[in-house]
Design a protein around this motif. Structure first.
Motif, PDB file in Angstrom:
ATOM      1  N   ALA A 100       5.568 -20.475-120.995  1.00 29.02           N
ATOM      2  CA  ALA A 100       5.678 -22.050-121.439  1.00 29.02           C
ATOM      3  C   ALA A 100       6.719 -22.634-120.510  1.00 29.02           C
ATOM      4  N   ALA A 101       8.009 -21.912-120.158  1.00 29.54           N
ATOM      5  CA  ALA A 101       8.916 -22.934-119.466  1.00 29.54           C
ATOM      6  C   ALA A 101       8.530 -22.773-118.047  1.00 29.54           C
ATOM      7  N   PHE A 102       7.779 -21.737-117.364  1.00 31.51           N
ATOM      8  CA  PHE A 102       7.314 -21.834-116.176  1.00 31.51           C
ATOM      9  C   PHE A 102       6.398 -22.861-115.895  1.00 31.51           C
ATOM     10  N   VAL A 103       5.363 -22.883-116.841  1.00 30.31           N
ATOM     11  CA  VAL A 103       4.417 -24.028-116.836  1.00 30.31           C
ATOM     12  C   VAL A 103       4.976 -25.543-116.754  1.00 30.31           C
ATOM     13  N   ALA A 104       5.893 -25.807-117.697  1.00 32.56           N
ATOM     14  CA  ALA A 104       6.672 -26.832-117.872  1.00 32.56           C
ATOM     15  C   ALA A 104       7.365 -27.281-116.553  1.00 32.56           C
ATOM     16  N   ARG A 105       7.941 -26.235-116.084  1.00 31.62           N
ATOM     17  CA  ARG A 105       8.740 -26.484-114.640  1.00 31.62           C
ATOM     18  C   ARG A 105       7.691 -26.850-113.524  1.00 31.62           C
ATOM     19  N   TRP A 106       6.760 -26.045-113.197  1.00 31.84           N
ATOM     20  CA  TRP A 106       5.890 -26.209-112.312  1.00 31.84           C
ATOM     21  C   TRP A 106       4.374 -26.720-112.279  1.00 31.84           C
ATOM     22  N   ASN A 107       4.241 -27.720-113.257  1.00 30.33           N
ATOM     23  CA  ASN A 107       2.861 -28.194-113.581  1.00 30.33           C
ATOM     24  C   ASN A 107       2.411 -29.321-112.917  1.00 30.33           C
ATOM     25  N   THR A 108       3.412 -29.695-111.866  1.00 34.72           N
ATOM     26  CA  THR A 108       3.088 -31.065-111.148  1.00 34.72           C
ATOM     27  C   THR A 108       3.332 -30.669-109.630  1.00 34.72           C
ATOM     28  N   PRO A 109       2.572 -31.260-108.527  1.00 29.55           N
ATOM     29  CA  PRO A 109       2.665 -30.946-107.280  1.00 29.55           C
ATOM     30  C   PRO A 109       4.061 -31.167-106.895  1.00 29.55           C
ATOM     31  N   THR A 110       4.725 -32.401-107.358  1.00 26.53           N
ATOM     32  CA  THR A 110       6.198 -32.826-106.694  1.00 26.53           C
ATOM     33  C   THR A 110       6.784 -31.616-107.224  1.00 26.53           C
ATOM     34  N   SER A 111       7.101 -31.110-108.206  1.00 22.22           N
ATOM     35  CA  SER A 111       8.213 -30.071-108.671  1.00 22.22           C
ATOM     36  C   SER A 111       7.961 -28.944-107.718  1.00 22.22           C
ATOM     37  N   VAL A 112       6.807 -28.432-107.604  1.00 21.47           N
ATOM     38  CA  VAL A 112       6.379 -27.204-106.563  1.00 21.47           C
ATOM     39  C   VAL A 112       6.739 -27.636-105.204  1.00 21.47           C
ATOM     40  N   ALA A 113       6.566 -28.851-104.648  1.00 25.95           N
ATOM     41  CA  ALA A 113       6.749 -29.142-103.279  1.00 25.95           C
ATOM     42  C   ALA A 113       8.281 -29.409-102.952  1.00 25.95           C
ATOM     43  N   HIS A 114       9.122 -29.952-104.097  1.00 28.10           N
ATOM     44  CA  HIS A 114      10.333 -30.046-103.884  1.00 28.10           C
ATOM     45  C   HIS A 114      11.350 -28.855-103.964  1.00 28.10           C
ATOM     46  N   ASP A 115      10.835 -27.840-104.532  1.00 27.38           N
ATOM     47  CA  ASP A 115      11.404 -26.385-104.574  1.00 27.38           C
ATOM     48  C   ASP A 115      10.620 -25.314-104.459  1.00 27.38           C
ATOM     49  N   PRO A 116      10.066 -24.853-103.094  1.00 27.79           N
ATOM     50  CA  PRO A 116       9.018 -24.103-103.024  1.00 27.79           C
ATOM     51  C   PRO A 116       9.767 -22.578-103.050  1.00 27.79           C
ATOM     52  N   GLU A 117      11.128 -22.337-102.742  1.00 27.76           N
ATOM     53  CA  GLU A 117      11.628 -20.947-102.931  1.00 27.76           C
ATOM     54  C   GLU A 117      11.745 -20.821-104.625  1.00 27.76           C
ATOM     55  N   GLY A 118      12.383 -21.898-104.966  1.00 29.61           N
ATOM     56  CA  GLY A 118      12.358 -21.801-106.643  1.00 29.61           C
ATOM     57  C   GLY A 118      11.065 -21.363-107.381  1.00 29.61           C
ATOM     58  N   PHE A 119       9.853 -22.064-106.887  1.00 34.37           N
ATOM     59  CA  PHE A 119       8.789 -21.499-107.489  1.00 34.37           C
ATOM     60  C   PHE A 119       8.221 -20.307-107.188  1.00 34.37           C
TER      61      PHE A 119
END
Length: 136
Positions: A88-107
């Motif tokens: 659930a924390a993973f989904v909450a953090r990475w469920n938008t394109p912006t969050s994924v694009a801004h931190d690809p290594e974190g994703f």
């Protein structure tokens, strides 16, 4: 107990895991929209799958005459809580394109950890839990 639906769900979820790995390899930032969409879709499937397990699979196993089935059901259901929280924390953090694009290594780091745990759980259910469920 017929577990075909649960096995089919696992195939679909594993397909999403494969898709996410492929998209990440193709370029996390460039594929951020597709990644976020796959995460949301996979999340919906997982929520339905968990609800079905909670409503039918675990209760049937706990009511069975098999001590092994009862123990396994309790253990698997209990273990799922921690995995579900992490997912659930993973989904909450990475469920938008912006969050994924801004931190690809974190994703990628989060995805490696969470998706590996999810994959391993599916494998354990397929090998250990579902065979017991089929016998009750």
């Amino acid at each position: 107990m017929n577990i075909t639906r649960f096995e089919n769900d696992h195939e679909v979820i594993q397909g999403y895991i494969t898709t996410l790995r492929e998209l990440s390899r193709a370029g996390t930032a460039a594929k951020a929209k597709e990644i976020a969409t796959a995460i949301v879709q996979m999340s919906g499937k997982i929520k339905l799958h968990l609800a079905a397990e909670d409503a039918t699979l675990y209760p049937a196993m706990e009511k069975s005459s098999s001590a092994d089935a009862m123990r396994a059901a309790r253990a698997f259901q209990s273990e799922m809580g921690m995995l579900a929280t992490g997912y659930a924390a993973f989904v909450a953090r990475w469920n938008t394109p912006t969050s994924v694009a801004h931190d690809p290594e974190g994703f990628r780091a989060d995805a490696n950890e969470v998706l590996k745990a999810l994959f391993q759980r599916i494998q354990r259910e397929d090998r250990q839990l579902y065979p017991l469920a089929q016998r009750v």
